[in-house]
Motif scaffolding. Structure first.
Motif, PDB file in Angstrom:
ATOM      1  N   ARG A  15       0.156   8.089  10.821  1.00  0.00           N
ATOM      2  CA  ARG A  15      -0.063   7.198   9.570  1.00  0.00           C
ATOM      3  C   ARG A  15      -1.457   8.057   8.646  1.00  0.00           C
ATOM      4  O   ARG A  15      -1.586   7.187   7.822  1.00  0.00           O
ATOM      5  N   ARG A  16      -1.425   9.093   8.696  1.00  0.00           N
ATOM      6  CA  ARG A  16      -2.293  10.016   7.356  1.00  0.00           C
ATOM      7  C   ARG A  16      -1.964  10.964   6.985  1.00  0.00           C
ATOM      8  O   ARG A  16      -0.881  11.651   7.268  1.00  0.00           O
ATOM      9  N   ARG A  17      -2.553  11.423   6.166  1.00  0.00           N
ATOM     10  CA  ARG A  17      -1.648  12.545   4.850  1.00  0.00           C
ATOM     11  C   ARG A  17      -1.932  13.599   5.631  1.00  0.00           C
ATOM     12  O   ARG A  17      -3.031  14.250   6.371  1.00  0.00           O
ATOM     13  N   ARG A  55      -3.629  -1.726   6.610  1.00  0.00           N
ATOM     14  CA  ARG A  55      -2.661  -1.254   4.709  1.00  0.00           C
ATOM     15  C   ARG A  55      -1.450  -1.143   5.358  1.00  0.00           C
ATOM     16  O   ARG A  55      -0.226  -0.877   5.491  1.00  0.00           O
ATOM     17  N   LEU A  56      -1.702  -0.221   6.523  1.00  0.00           N
ATOM     18  CA  LEU A  56      -0.778   1.793   6.484  1.00  0.00           C
ATOM     19  C   LEU A  56       0.130   1.650   8.361  1.00  0.00           C
ATOM     20  O   LEU A  56      -0.489   0.692   9.130  1.00  0.00           O
ATOM     21  N   PRO A 121       2.240   8.366   7.597  1.00  0.00           N
ATOM     22  CA  PRO A 121       2.077   6.677   7.406  1.00  0.00           C
ATOM     23  C   PRO A 121       3.163   5.971   6.354  1.00  0.00           C
ATOM     24  O   PRO A 121       3.001   6.493   5.185  1.00  0.00           O
ATOM     25  N   ALA A 122       2.747   5.193   6.028  1.00  0.00           N
ATOM     26  CA  ALA A 122       4.054   4.194   5.266  1.00  0.00           C
ATOM     27  C   ALA A 122       3.109   3.048   4.791  1.00  0.00           C
ATOM     28  O   ALA A 122       2.113   2.292   5.672  1.00  0.00           O
ATOM     29  N   SER A 123       3.370   2.414   3.892  1.00  0.00           N
ATOM     30  CA  SER A 123       2.239   1.160   2.880  1.00  0.00           C
ATOM     31  C   SER A 123       3.534   0.142   3.688  1.00  0.00           C
ATOM     32  O   SER A 123       2.662  -1.569   3.479  1.00  0.00           O
ATOM     33  N   ASP A 199      -3.454  -0.296  11.451  1.00  0.00           N
ATOM     34  CA  ASP A 199      -4.764   0.010  10.974  1.00  0.00           C
ATOM     35  C   ASP A 199      -5.640  -1.117  12.190  1.00  0.00           C
ATOM     36  O   ASP A 199      -5.446  -1.589  12.278  1.00  0.00           O
ATOM     37  N   TYR A 330      -6.860   4.954  14.169  1.00  0.00           N
ATOM     38  CA  TYR A 330      -5.825   3.417  14.054  1.00  0.00           C
ATOM     39  C   TYR A 330      -5.464   3.025  15.506  1.00  0.00           C
ATOM     40  O   TYR A 330      -5.720   3.836  16.572  1.00  0.00           O
TER      41      TYR A 330
END
Length: 430
Positions: A15-17, A55-56, A121-123, A199, A330
């Motif tokens: 979930r992290r860039r 959020r993610l 990760p996706a929003s 999160d 997370y």
């Protein structure tokens, strides 16, 4: 469930860039020696619990791999490497380019050759489901061309455990777990799970989100258990996968008890847990039998003969915990059996919906209080336990009612709700 490439100090955060591999600051931190226990605990707290608005989302999909014509046939490293091609991880092919999957997911392997697809990760759950399912289908296509297919259960129904990856980490794990029985090697080589990542939430939300993620576990484990048969035999357990996980070291697998300060409790647990493996440049990675990380920092007993531990060593130690909910910055929720094909979507959506807002979290805690902590019963009896079945149905209804919080279209919500409803109707014989 256990896959962490030996060359990397920490598993990829789904979930992290992504950041460039050459991160000088991170490398400098990893190389620093830990001065004392307090500094070690502070570090664990900072990397395992990153606060902020929920959020993610992310998901990690694990599958056993089988020959299409003969699912009992052993899986070989060579055949798997040829099937995965440029996507093969370096634990399997050391000089592989390890190309990410088309929609950005990372592909890794468990010790027995199980594939693991870890999303970016996706929003929104909608975008997460689209990318994860596209990458899962891509892997399934690659395997099919080589006469292989993805499994449909949380444990291998056909074959006994056999390690495919020859890494020093997994060799050391297998030796360490062997005196405890067959659970360790079975967990490593025969199991597959769905891991949902959400999160942590704001600091004031964390204790209840942490508690709810644990409290709902037995009910969801029972609802989606599908791993009764292993190696051609009926185990008698609804989730033999969970039984295998619990058959390793309890200090690595037991759930945390709810408390007002889960951050401090987790940091203390990490430091007081013995090393599972000890990375070395060559030779065996076997760790001293009872040396805790705190004792290593303090130079006690066997730790006195070792180089002082660094933050990189502590990062690696964090990868050796297999708890139902594992904090990685997370919350990684790890108690769901793998499902067939696209069947991962309903349980993952249900978890995300149940933790999607504070009022739903509060309802989860109220509904699940009667079965909180009943992990063993959930694994053994599944939906045949009346109390667990009753709570699982209530939780399923609550989660389906909260699915609109995920921004899903109406037809998708109806499909997911239908799958969840059929899970409890099957138990009731309707």
């Amino acid at each position: 469930m256990t896959a962490t490439p030996d060359a990397r100090p920490f598993p990829r955060d789904p979930r992290r860039r992504e950041v460039p591999e050459a991160n000088t600051e991170a490398e400098e931190i990893a190389a620093r020696v830990i001065s004392d226990r307090a500094e070690g605990e502070a570090y664990v707290a900072s990397v395992c619990f990153k606060h902020g608005p929920p959020r993610l989302l992310g998901v990690e999909l694990e599958y056993t791999v089988h020959d299409i014509a003969d699912p009992t046939a052993p899986l070989t490293a060579r055949r798997l490497a040829e099937a995965l091609g440029p996507h093969a991880p370096r634990t399997l092919v050391p000089d592989s380019p390890a190309v990410p999957l088309p929609h950005g997911s990372a592909l890794t392997l468990e010790p027995g050759g199980q594939v693991e697809i870890s999303t970016a990760p996706a929003s929104s759950f909608r975008s997460l489901a689209e990318s994860a399912e596209s990458d899962r289908a891509h892997v399934a296509d690659l395997l099919a061309r080589a006469g292989l297919r993805l499994g449909a259960h949380g444990i291998d129904p056909f074959r006994p455990p056999a390690r495919v990856l020859p890494t020093p980490r997994y060799a050391a794990m297998e030796r360490r777990f062997a005196p405890l029985g067959s659970g360790g090697v079975t967990m490593m080589c025969s199991t597959a799970a769905i891991q949902v990542c959400v999160d942590v939430g704001e600091a004031h939300e964390l204790p209840r989100r942490w508690a709810a993620a644990h409290a709902v576990g037995p009910a969801l484990l029972a609802l989606f258990a599908n791993s009764r048969r292993h190696a051609g035999a009926d185990t008698g357990f609804a989730s033999a996968r969970w039984l295998a996980v619990m058959g390793t070291e309890p200090c690595r697998t037991e759930a945390e008890n709810p408390c007002d300060d889960p951050v401090s409790a987790w940091a203390g647990r990490v430091l007081d847990t013995p090393l599972m493996v000890l990375r070395r440049d060559g030779g065996s990675w076997d760790a001293p039998a009872r040396l805790t990380f705190a004792e290593w920092i303090e130079g006690r007993e066997d730790g006195a003969a070792l180089p002082r531990p660094t933050f990189g060593d502590l990062d690696y130690h964090l990868t050796t915990f297999f708890t139902p909910v594992r904090p990685h910055g997370y919350l990684e929720i790890r108690y769901l059996d793998a499902q067939q094909g696209e069947g991962w979507t309903p349980p993952a959506a249900l978890v995300a919906a149940l933790l999607s807002d504070s009022s739903t979290v509060d309802s989860v805690l109220d509904l699940c209080e009667p079965v909180s902590g009943r992990w063993a019963d959930a694994a053994r009896f599944g939906m045949d336990d009346p109390s667990l079945a009753s709570v699982a149905r209530a939780v399923g209804e609550l989660g389906c009612a909260a699915l609109p919080n995920l921004g899903l279209p109406g037809h998708t919500i109806a499909d997911i709700a239908g799958v969840v409803e059929r899970r409890w109707l099957r138990r009731e014989g309707e």
